[in-house]
Each structure stands twice: as structure tokens, then as C-alpha cells.
Motif scaffolding. Structure first.
Motif, PDB file in Angstrom:
ATOM      1  N   PRO A 141      89.148  44.240 -52.800  1.00 59.92           N
ATOM      2  CA  PRO A 141      90.105  43.152 -52.641  1.00 59.92           C
ATOM      3  C   PRO A 141      91.146  43.490 -51.578  1.00 59.92           C
ATOM      4  N   GLY A 142      91.785  42.439 -51.054  1.00 58.16           N
ATOM      5  CA  GLY A 142      92.910  42.646 -50.156  1.00 58.16           C
ATOM      6  C   GLY A 142      92.526  43.217 -48.806  1.00 58.16           C
ATOM      7  N   GLU A 143      93.414  44.053 -48.267  1.00 53.45           N
ATOM      8  CA  GLU A 143      93.314  44.528 -46.887  1.00 53.45           C
ATOM      9  C   GLU A 143      92.026  45.293 -46.607  1.00 53.45           C
ATOM     10  N   ARG A 144      91.553  46.108 -47.554  1.00 54.90           N
ATOM     11  CA  ARG A 144      90.378  46.945 -47.279  1.00 54.90           C
ATOM     12  C   ARG A 144      89.116  46.121 -47.080  1.00 54.90           C
ATOM     13  N   ALA A 145      89.093  44.885 -47.559  1.00 53.61           N
ATOM     14  CA  ALA A 145      87.897  44.056 -47.395  1.00 53.61           C
ATOM     15  C   ALA A 145      87.632  43.727 -45.930  1.00 53.61           C
ATOM     16  N   TRP A 146      88.614  43.949 -45.067  1.00 50.11           N
ATOM     17  CA  TRP A 146      88.403  43.707 -43.629  1.00 50.11           C
ATOM     18  C   TRP A 146      87.906  44.957 -42.915  1.00 50.11           C
ATOM     19  N   SER A 147      87.798  46.088 -43.620  1.00 49.95           N
ATOM     20  CA  SER A 147      87.349  47.338 -43.021  1.00 49.95           C
ATOM     21  C   SER A 147      85.832  47.458 -43.104  1.00 49.95           C
ATOM     22  N   VAL A 148      85.308  48.440 -42.385  1.00 52.71           N
ATOM     23  CA  VAL A 148      83.858  48.647 -42.299  1.00 52.71           C
ATOM     24  C   VAL A 148      83.531  50.116 -42.531  1.00 52.71           C
ATOM     25  N   ARG A 149      82.508  50.359 -43.340  1.00 50.25           N
ATOM     26  CA  ARG A 149      82.001  51.709 -43.565  1.00 50.25           C
ATOM     27  C   ARG A 149      80.793  51.934 -42.660  1.00 50.25           C
ATOM     28  N   VAL A 150      80.785  53.060 -41.946  1.00 47.78           N
ATOM     29  CA  VAL A 150      79.648  53.428 -41.089  1.00 47.78           C
ATOM     30  C   VAL A 150      79.070  54.746 -41.593  1.00 47.78           C
ATOM     31  N   ARG A 151      77.784  54.742 -41.890  1.00 51.11           N
ATOM     32  CA  ARG A 151      77.094  55.924 -42.402  1.00 51.11           C
ATOM     33  C   ARG A 151      76.001  56.330 -41.432  1.00 51.11           C
ATOM     34  N   THR A 152      76.113  57.540 -40.890  1.00 47.41           N
ATOM     35  CA  THR A 152      75.104  58.105 -39.992  1.00 47.41           C
ATOM     36  C   THR A 152      74.522  59.349 -40.641  1.00 47.41           C
ATOM     37  N   GLU A 153      73.197  59.392 -40.773  1.00 50.87           N
ATOM     38  CA  GLU A 153      72.567  60.548 -41.404  1.00 50.87           C
ATOM     39  C   GLU A 153      72.604  61.763 -40.474  1.00 50.87           C
ATOM     40  N   ALA A 154      72.421  62.945 -41.083  1.00 51.32           N
ATOM     41  CA  ALA A 154      72.544  64.192 -40.324  1.00 51.32           C
ATOM     42  C   ALA A 154      71.589  64.242 -39.135  1.00 51.32           C
ATOM     43  N   TRP A 155      70.360  63.775 -39.345  1.00 46.97           N
ATOM     44  CA  TRP A 155      69.365  63.888 -38.269  1.00 46.97           C
ATOM     45  C   TRP A 155      69.739  63.055 -37.052  1.00 46.97           C
ATOM     46  N   ALA A 156      70.573  62.016 -37.252  1.00 46.61           N
ATOM     47  CA  ALA A 156      70.951  61.138 -36.142  1.00 46.61           C
ATOM     48  C   ALA A 156      72.307  61.493 -35.544  1.00 46.61           C
ATOM     49  N   SER A 157      73.000  62.499 -36.085  1.00 43.36           N
ATOM     50  CA  SER A 157      74.319  62.873 -35.585  1.00 43.36           C
ATOM     51  C   SER A 157      74.199  63.977 -34.541  1.00 43.36           C
ATOM     52  N   PRO A 158      75.025  63.942 -33.507  1.00 45.96           N
ATOM     53  CA  PRO A 158      74.963  64.980 -32.462  1.00 45.96           C
ATOM     54  C   PRO A 158      75.176  66.390 -32.996  1.00 45.96           C
ATOM     55  N   ASP A 159      76.028  66.518 -34.035  1.00 47.28           N
ATOM     56  CA  ASP A 159      76.297  67.855 -34.561  1.00 47.28           C
ATOM     57  C   ASP A 159      75.429  68.210 -35.759  1.00 47.28           C
ATOM     58  N   GLY A 160      74.469  67.352 -36.099  1.00 48.64           N
ATOM     59  CA  GLY A 160      73.566  67.636 -37.192  1.00 48.64           C
ATOM     60  C   GLY A 160      74.185  67.510 -38.575  1.00 48.64           C
ATOM     61  N   ARG A 161      75.317  66.836 -38.657  1.00 49.22           N
ATOM     62  CA  ARG A 161      75.991  66.662 -39.938  1.00 49.22           C
ATOM     63  C   ARG A 161      76.123  65.169 -40.237  1.00 49.22           C
ATOM     64  N   ALA A 162      75.888  64.807 -41.491  1.00 53.50           N
ATOM     65  CA  ALA A 162      76.033  63.406 -41.883  1.00 53.50           C
ATOM     66  C   ALA A 162      77.484  62.962 -41.729  1.00 53.50           C
ATOM     67  N   ARG A 163      77.650  61.719 -41.318  1.00 53.19           N
ATOM     68  CA  ARG A 163      78.996  61.170 -41.151  1.00 53.19           C
ATOM     69  C   ARG A 163      79.128  59.900 -41.985  1.00 53.19           C
ATOM     70  N   ASP A 164      80.241  59.799 -42.670  1.00 56.52           N
ATOM     71  CA  ASP A 164      80.530  58.612 -43.469  1.00 56.52           C
ATOM     72  C   ASP A 164      82.010  58.303 -43.277  1.00 56.52           C
ATOM     73  N   GLU A 165      82.306  57.244 -42.537  1.00 56.41           N
ATOM     74  CA  GLU A 165      83.699  56.952 -42.220  1.00 56.41           C
ATOM     75  C   GLU A 165      84.019  55.484 -42.471  1.00 56.41           C
ATOM     76  N   GLU A 166      85.281  55.225 -42.752  1.00 52.51           N
ATOM     77  CA  GLU A 166      85.763  53.862 -42.933  1.00 52.51           C
ATOM     78  C   GLU A 166      86.643  53.494 -41.743  1.00 52.51           C
ATOM     79  N   ARG A 167      86.313  52.405 -41.081  1.00 52.47           N
ATOM     80  CA  ARG A 167      87.041  51.979 -39.891  1.00 52.47           C
ATOM     81  C   ARG A 167      87.915  50.770 -40.217  1.00 52.47           C
ATOM     82  N   VAL A 168      89.142  50.833 -39.777  1.00 55.30           N
ATOM     83  CA  VAL A 168      90.129  49.786 -40.036  1.00 55.30           C
ATOM     84  C   VAL A 168      90.359  49.013 -38.747  1.00 55.30           C
ATOM     85  N   PRO A 169      90.275  47.685 -38.780  1.00 51.33           N
ATOM     86  CA  PRO A 169      90.465  46.918 -37.550  1.00 51.33           C
ATOM     87  C   PRO A 169      91.907  46.975 -37.058  1.00 51.33           C
TER      88      PRO A 169
END
Length: 355
Positions: free
Chosen positions: A253-281
Motif C-alpha cells: 500500500p501507499g508509496e512503495r506500490a510505485w517502486s519496482v523490484r529487480v531480480r538478477t540471478e547470479a549467472w547473469a550478473s557481471p560479478d557472479g552474485r545474485a542481485r535483488d534490489e528495490e528501485r524508487v522512482p
């Protein structure tokens, strides 16, 4: 630039924002005298008339069509034939014949057609598109999108079974552009085929699911109507799955509903580590520095884009063919429902889809 507005329910909201953004609303119309009277305070100096055809004689540069859902195309064609730029609310058209006439009128006119689809410009959709355009997601294979309202059964019944309200006249699949227009913008594809399903066969008008095959080969699954439990901010949720990553709006609800979660698996990351981040507009501000409320950002961006088209010849944010294509998904979806949820081709007037 002299602007007219058709319809003074949603249209009054748009007209007030037009004036705040420097567009001169000189005339507006509505069949309801009470709405016209209520609009006088918000639109001082504007001519307020009953019928939309009266606006054809107002020497307008542009017009905002915000009347009933199922009445926009004939008005758009008439204004385009007069050389008046059109910004039309959803739906763009109610069948393929209307869509064909609308595309032909836009092609022949000295003016332009823009679709007032604010969900394309909402903060969470913009973040998703930034990730897709930057190549972070890879080839997009599946998009899921919701446009759902949590309402009481009595309130839903009052809408969908009231023949005097446009919600009571349209098919349950028709109001689909708040999902389909962003899907087309995110993927750059066209809708090719749709299969529609009622969520509950005991009450098929309440909510539907559309399964849409896109020209890119990807699949879109969209949900529309009235179901419980959605966040109270904007009724919208998107998930975009690509070959390299997932991006989805945050269910909150509220402000966070305008944010986006991006999940990149380890095999697709440049440093070989999975990334899971929340981006705020980033916040959107007006020229004077005032911050635009999140829920109004899409509307402000649509109106700014329309002003840029009027004053500088910029391309429409959502042009006529994308508007017609998104609207006709709902038309084809209604045919699919009527046939027992069989796949139905989406008519695409004036659009060549490469296989």
C-alpha cells in the motif's frame, strides 16, 4: 493554444491540470447541467455548453475527449477532420470498423491523435520500461499485469449492472488498456491473439483474465475487474520476466506500490552474485518546484506530452495505432468469452505485423 474538453467528470480533473500546465481551456461540454454548473468554479471564463458538436465551432487547437468510455471514436474523427489535435481517453474505439475509421482519419488529418493512457506514464511502469530499454531484462518472454479494484459486491453490482452507466454497457473485457497499453510499450510488440476467461463462471462480469500472444512471441497475462486485496494506491501491478532478469512492481500500500523490484540471478550478473534490489522512482515536479502527487504523475506526463505535440510537433506519447490495438484486445476478448474461451485473432486496422 486553445483547448476544449468533452465530458466534465474525469474531464474536469484533466481540464484543471491542463490550465496548471499552461494549456488554455476555453470551452468544455457535458450533457449534465449539474456538472456544467459545478465546473464553473474550476474553469472560470470557459464556455460551458451541452453538446460536443458545439465545440467544433470554437476555433480550437486541441480537444481532450473524456466522455463515456464507448463514445470517443466518432468525436475524434470529427475533430481530426476539422484539423483539431485530439487527446482521447480510453477506449479509443469499440470495434474494428471504428478503429479503421479512426486510423484513416488520423492519417489524413493535418492534426494528430494522442491516447490519454496515463498508466503508460505512471512511475512504476516507467521504471520497468527503463530496465527493459537498458537491456537489463534480456528478451522479454512473459508479462503479467493487473488492473483490479477491491469493492463491495453491492458497489460492483451498481456499476456493472446499471444500463445507464457505461460500465453497464461494455463487455467485461473492454476496459483493458490500462494493462495492454503498458504491455505494448514495454515490449514494442503488437497483440496478435487473445483468449479470455471469466474468473468466476458464476458471475462472469465481475473479473476476467486475458491471455494475449504478442507479435514478438512473448505472452501477456492480464487481469481486469473487481477482486479483493489489491493495494489502495493505483490498482495496478506489473511483472516482466526476461531471459536475464525479473522486474516487477512492489505489492504494497501507499508509496512503495510505485517502486519496482529487480531480480538478477547470479549467472547473469557481471560479478557472479545474485542481485535483488528495490528501485524508487524520482519525484516529478512542476515548473515552480511543486512535487506532483504520485497518482497524478501519469496524467501530468500525458498532458505535457500533448502540449509538446501541439506546440512543437513532438510525436504523440501513445499514437493512434497503439491506441486502437490496445482497445481492440478487449473487443476480441469479448468474442473469445462468447465462444467459450476460444482464441480469437485481434483485428489491427492499418497495422502490418511482421511474422
Amino acid at each position: 493554444m486553445r483547448l476544449g474538453v468533452v465530458g466534465l467528470r474525469q474531464g474536469l480533473h484533466l481540464a484543471v491540470w491542463c490550465r496548471r500546465l499552461g494549456l488554455d481551456v476555453v470551452a468544455a461540454c457535458d450533457r449534465d447541467p449539474e456538472r456544467r454548473a459545478a465546473a464553473r468554479g474550476g474553469l472560470p471564463g470557459a464556455a460551458l455548453v451541452e453538446g460536443w458538436r458545439e465545440l467544433l465551432d470554437q476555433r480550437l487547437d486541441g480537444v481532450v475527449l473524456a466522455g463515456d468510455f464507448d463514445g470517443h471514436a466518432p468525436m475524434a474523427v470529427a475533430f481530426l477532420e476539422r484539423g483539431v489535435h485530439v487527446l482521447s481517453e480510453t477506449a479509443a474505439c469499440v470495434d474494428a470498423d471504428e478503429g479503421e475509421r479512426l486510423v484513416a482519419a488520423a492519417d489524413a488529418s493535418s492534426a494528430t491523435y494522442s491516447f490519454a493512457e496515463n498508466y503508460v506514464a505512471h512511475p512504476h511502469v516507467r521504471l520497468l520500461r527503463e530496465a527493459a530499454d537498458a537491456g537489463e531484462l534480456g528478451r522479454i518472454s512473459l508479462v503479467e499485469a493487473d488492473y483490479l479494484h477491491g469493492m463491495s459486491p453491492d458497489a460492483v453490482t451498481a456499476l456493472v449492472r446499471d444500463p445507464s452507466h457505461w460500465r453497464g454497457r461494455i463487455a467485461p473485457t473492454a476496459y483493458c488498456t490500462h494493462t495492454l497499453s503498458p504491455v505494448l510499450a514495454l515490449t514494442g510488440a503488437w497483440p496478435v491473439e487473445v483468449t479470455a476467461f471469466p474468473v468466476d463462471e458464476a458471475d462472469p462480469r465481475v473479473a476476467v483474465v486475458l491471455v494475449v500472444r504478442l507479435s514478438s512471441g512473448a505472452l501477456a497475462v492480464t487481469r481486469h475487474g473487481f477482486l479483493q486485496g489489491e493495494p489502495d494506491s493505483h490498482w495496478s501491478w506489473f511483472s516482466v520476466r526476461g531471459a536475464r532478469a525479473l522486474a516487477e512492481s512492489v505489492r504494497a500500500p501507499g508509496e512503495r506500490a510505485w517502486s519496482v523490484r529487480v531480480r538478477t540471478e547470479a549467472w547473469a550478473s557481471p560479478d557472479g552474485r545474485a542481485r535483488d534490489e528495490e528501485r524508487v522512482p524520482e519525484p516529478l515536479t512542476l515548473d515552480g518546484g511543486e512535487t506532483v502527487p504520485r497518482g497524478a504523475e501519469g496524467t501530468v506526463r500525458v498532458l505535457r506530452a500533448f502540449r509538446a505535440t501541439l506546440e512543437h510537433g513532438a510525436a504523440p506519447l501513445v499514437p493512434v495505432r497503439q491506441a486502437v490495438a490496445a482497445s481492440l484486445v478487449g473487443v476480441a476478448g469479448a468474442r473469445s468469452l462468447a465462444s467459450g474461451s476460444r482464441p480469437v485473432a485481434v483485428p489491427l486496422p492499418g497495422i502490418r505485423v511482421e511474422g
